[in-house]
Design a protein around this motif. Sequence first.
Motif, PDB file in Angstrom:
ATOM      1  N   ILE A   1       0.832  -1.201   0.000  1.00  0.00           N
ATOM      2  CA  ILE A   1       0.000   0.000   0.000  1.00  0.00           C
ATOM      3  C   ILE A   1       0.868   1.253   0.000  1.00  0.00           C
ATOM      4  O   ILE A   1       0.609   2.213  -0.734  1.00  0.00           O
ATOM      5  N   VAL A   2       1.923   1.246   0.815  1.00  0.00           N
ATOM      6  CA  VAL A   2       2.839   2.386   0.851  1.00  0.00           C
ATOM      7  C   VAL A   2       3.489   2.593  -0.504  1.00  0.00           C
ATOM      8  O   VAL A   2       3.631   3.731  -0.982  1.00  0.00           O
ATOM      9  N   MET A   3       3.898   1.517  -1.167  1.00  0.00           N
ATOM     10  CA  MET A   3       4.521   1.630  -2.479  1.00  0.00           C
ATOM     11  C   MET A   3       3.564   2.223  -3.505  1.00  0.00           C
ATOM     12  O   MET A   3       3.968   2.999  -4.379  1.00  0.00           O
ATOM     13  N   LEU A   4       2.289   1.884  -3.416  1.00  0.00           N
ATOM     14  CA  LEU A   4       1.309   2.476  -4.327  1.00  0.00           C
ATOM     15  C   LEU A   4       1.164   3.970  -4.077  1.00  0.00           C
ATOM     16  O   LEU A   4       1.067   4.767  -5.020  1.00  0.00           O
ATOM     17  N   PHE A   5       1.166   4.363  -2.804  1.00  0.00           N
ATOM     18  CA  PHE A   5       1.082   5.785  -2.483  1.00  0.00           C
ATOM     19  C   PHE A   5       2.314   6.532  -3.002  1.00  0.00           C
ATOM     20  O   PHE A   5       2.222   7.691  -3.424  1.00  0.00           O
ATOM     21  N   ARG A   6       3.460   5.871  -2.973  1.00  0.00           N
ATOM     22  CA  ARG A   6       4.675   6.493  -3.514  1.00  0.00           C
ATOM     23  C   ARG A   6       4.575   6.670  -5.031  1.00  0.00           C
ATOM     24  O   ARG A   6       5.031   7.677  -5.584  1.00  0.00           O
ATOM     25  N   LYS A   7       3.988   5.678  -5.696  1.00  0.00           N
ATOM     26  CA  LYS A   7       3.793   5.808  -7.140  1.00  0.00           C
ATOM     27  C   LYS A   7       2.844   6.966  -7.451  1.00  0.00           C
ATOM     28  O   LYS A   7       3.017   7.688  -8.441  1.00  0.00           O
ATOM     29  N   ALA A   8       1.850   7.150  -6.596  1.00  0.00           N
ATOM     30  CA  ALA A   8       0.934   8.284  -6.781  1.00  0.00           C
ATOM     31  C   ALA A   8       1.684   9.600  -6.621  1.00  0.00           C
ATOM     32  O   ALA A   8       1.356  10.602  -7.280  1.00  0.00           O
ATOM     33  N   GLY A   9       2.699   9.618  -5.748  1.00  0.00           N
ATOM     34  CA  GLY A   9       3.507  10.822  -5.574  1.00  0.00           C
ATOM     35  C   GLY A   9       4.241  11.208  -6.851  1.00  0.00           C
ATOM     36  O   GLY A   9       4.440  12.395  -7.127  1.00  0.00           O
TER      37      GLY A   9
END
Length: 209
Positions: A92-100
């Motif tokens: 989930i954190v990695m997906l949020f980073r991709k959104a960044g």
Amino acid sequence: MAKPDKTNLSADFLIAEFNAIQERAMGLEEIKSGRINFFLIIVAAIIAGISGLADAAIAQQHYPEIILVGAALVLALGVSTLKSIVNYSVAIVMLFRKAGRVRRWFLENDMKIKNYLPFESNDDRPRIRISLISWRGAEAILLIINAVAASIVVGMGLSYLSQTWAAIGAGGALLLVWLIQVWFVKGHLKKIEQQESENTLFPSVLNDV
């Protein structure tokens, strides 16, 4: 024939990607919550079953063994669930980073939106490793249940020697299993954080473009 505006096409594509990332993150959050709820249901069912057997004449003779087996089953399921939950949290954190990264593209194309962005436009946040993992949400619940289950297993096992050894062993197991779990989770998250730092394109120090 007019050529399509590449900037608009890129913006539309990234917006679609951003929405897909958010939906995927929400899906993983639901799966994560489902795993936790399933585990808690199993724990409740085991406790209810053991309590129900307390009045059964046939089970009373082997009641300590039943408690031991039940606690061991909870511990095994708890450890497995903890590993899964940690992996889901990382994903989930990695997906949020991709959104960044998507936010970064829009920021670089229009600096006027900087003060309106609700989150940072970099891909090294949120942090994968946090200092208070022992008290964070679902992980804390699993850490507690697993430690208690291990304490019961050790205490019941040593009760055949003496009640004193049972009490000492139960207390020691409670603390030891708690620390081992925290050490494992923090070490796992630290390793992933280090690995992902090599793939960072827009670190926080470069956020002020």
